[in-house]
Design a protein around this motif. Sequence first.
Motif, short mmCIF file in Angstrom:
data_model
loop_
_atom_site.label_atom_id
_atom_site.label_comp_id
_atom_site.label_asym_id
_atom_site.label_seq_id
_atom_site.Cartn_x
_atom_site.Cartn_y
_atom_site.Cartn_z
N LEU A 257 0.82 -1.21 0.00
CA LEU A 257 0.00 0.00 0.00
C LEU A 257 0.85 1.27 0.00
N PHE A 258 1.98 1.24 0.70
CA PHE A 258 2.85 2.42 0.81
C PHE A 258 4.15 2.24 0.03
N SER A 259 4.12 1.40 -0.99
CA SER A 259 5.33 1.08 -1.75
C SER A 259 5.56 2.01 -2.93
N GLY A 260 4.63 2.90 -3.21
CA GLY A 260 4.76 3.77 -4.38
C GLY A 260 3.96 3.29 -5.57
N LEU A 261 3.26 2.15 -5.43
CA LEU A 261 2.43 1.66 -6.53
C LEU A 261 1.18 2.52 -6.69
N VAL A 262 0.60 2.47 -7.88
CA VAL A 262 -0.60 3.23 -8.18
C VAL A 262 -1.70 2.25 -8.61
N TRP A 263 -2.94 2.55 -8.24
CA TRP A 263 -4.06 1.65 -8.52
C TRP A 263 -5.16 2.38 -9.29
N SER A 264 -6.02 1.60 -9.94
CA SER A 264 -7.21 2.17 -10.57
C SER A 264 -8.19 2.57 -9.48
N GLY A 265 -9.16 3.39 -9.83
CA GLY A 265 -10.16 3.81 -8.86
C GLY A 265 -10.91 2.64 -8.26
N GLU A 266 -11.21 1.66 -9.08
CA GLU A 266 -11.93 0.48 -8.61
C GLU A 266 -11.10 -0.30 -7.59
N GLN A 267 -9.80 -0.46 -7.86
CA GLN A 267 -8.90 -1.13 -6.91
C GLN A 267 -8.71 -0.29 -5.65
N ALA A 268 -8.60 1.02 -5.83
CA ALA A 268 -8.40 1.93 -4.70
C ALA A 268 -9.57 1.87 -3.73
N LEU A 269 -10.77 1.67 -4.26
CA LEU A 269 -11.96 1.57 -3.41
C LEU A 269 -11.86 0.33 -2.52
N THR A 270 -11.40 -0.77 -3.08
CA THR A 270 -11.24 -2.01 -2.31
C THR A 270 -10.19 -1.86 -1.22
N LEU A 271 -9.13 -1.09 -1.52
CA LEU A 271 -8.04 -0.90 -0.57
C LEU A 271 -8.32 0.17 0.48
#
Length: 330
Positions: A257-271
């Motif tokens: 989560l704090f590694s610098g990776l980027v997610w789509s909005g759909e994935q971000a909602l799950t996280l």
Amino acid sequence: MADEWKEDNGRARPADDKTWALIEKTMLASVREQRRARRWGIFFKLLTFAYLIVMLVLFTPLLSLGKKGGVTESGAHTALIELKGVIADDEKASADNVVTALRKAFDDSNTRGVVLRINSPGGSPVQSGYIYDEIKRLRGLHPDIKLYAVITDLGASGAYYVASAADAIYADKASLVGSIGVTAASFGFVGTMEKLGVERRVYTSGEHKAFLDPFQPQKPEETRFWQQVLDTTHQQFIDSVKKGRGDRLKVEGHPELFSGLVWSGEQALTLGLIDGLGSASYVARDVIKQERLVDYTQEDSPFDRFAKRLGASVAERLALYMGWQGPTLR
């Protein structure tokens, strides 16, 4: 020709004194004319300069009217503030511009809610921190006015840092969200210098003063020190996000989560990085319940933009060329 010249104390001069006097008079007149022209030139330059100063004084207030967010709006509304582009001191998304807009929006008695619409790759941790802190302060002063961050195309690094201070974050299912990390990049030209036969000479007072010089070999102890600076900044970023998002973040089982990776909005909602999917209009209409949007975004007037370009510092340009830009939330 010899008859036209006579020797006078060893010097040759025109035989005709009247001719010499005429030449002398012509030369003096030419000098006087040049002096007169120079004086008039200086006068007109000063006059032009004075005219420009007067025009600037007269028209600066009018140019300032080009800024959005300068007038209190009548009637209930949702305040909209754009955070677009790189977050940096000399950019549109500077802390000064965003904070000024936020204060005006919260201070307006007709504001029912605030939408901070974000499309940014991040930028300066300092500027991002200023905006984050001001959002927290304004939310404390105005607990009845909610602030919602809405990420459009991109809300990464420093931009997500800012968003995490909001009451809630919304994004599109395809938005790019996250990138909680810190970077500082440069180049190394040591091998190139050797191949070219160029010797680098640096004179400093202080053992590590030139430790980021791209033309000198890296030293292990300086590399470790710089990594500690980046790690410290990264931890500040993580702590702020955790404080802003609280239990909504799905930290357990997601070490990346704090590694610098980027997610789509759909994935971000799950996280737990965002709270819902939706646009600024959706938030205004269905969340704040006040569909009317009023733009409070601070934008520089033409005069301000000209002044900023004119006042760009040489030191700043040199820092850019030498690779010394400091940590960046990207």
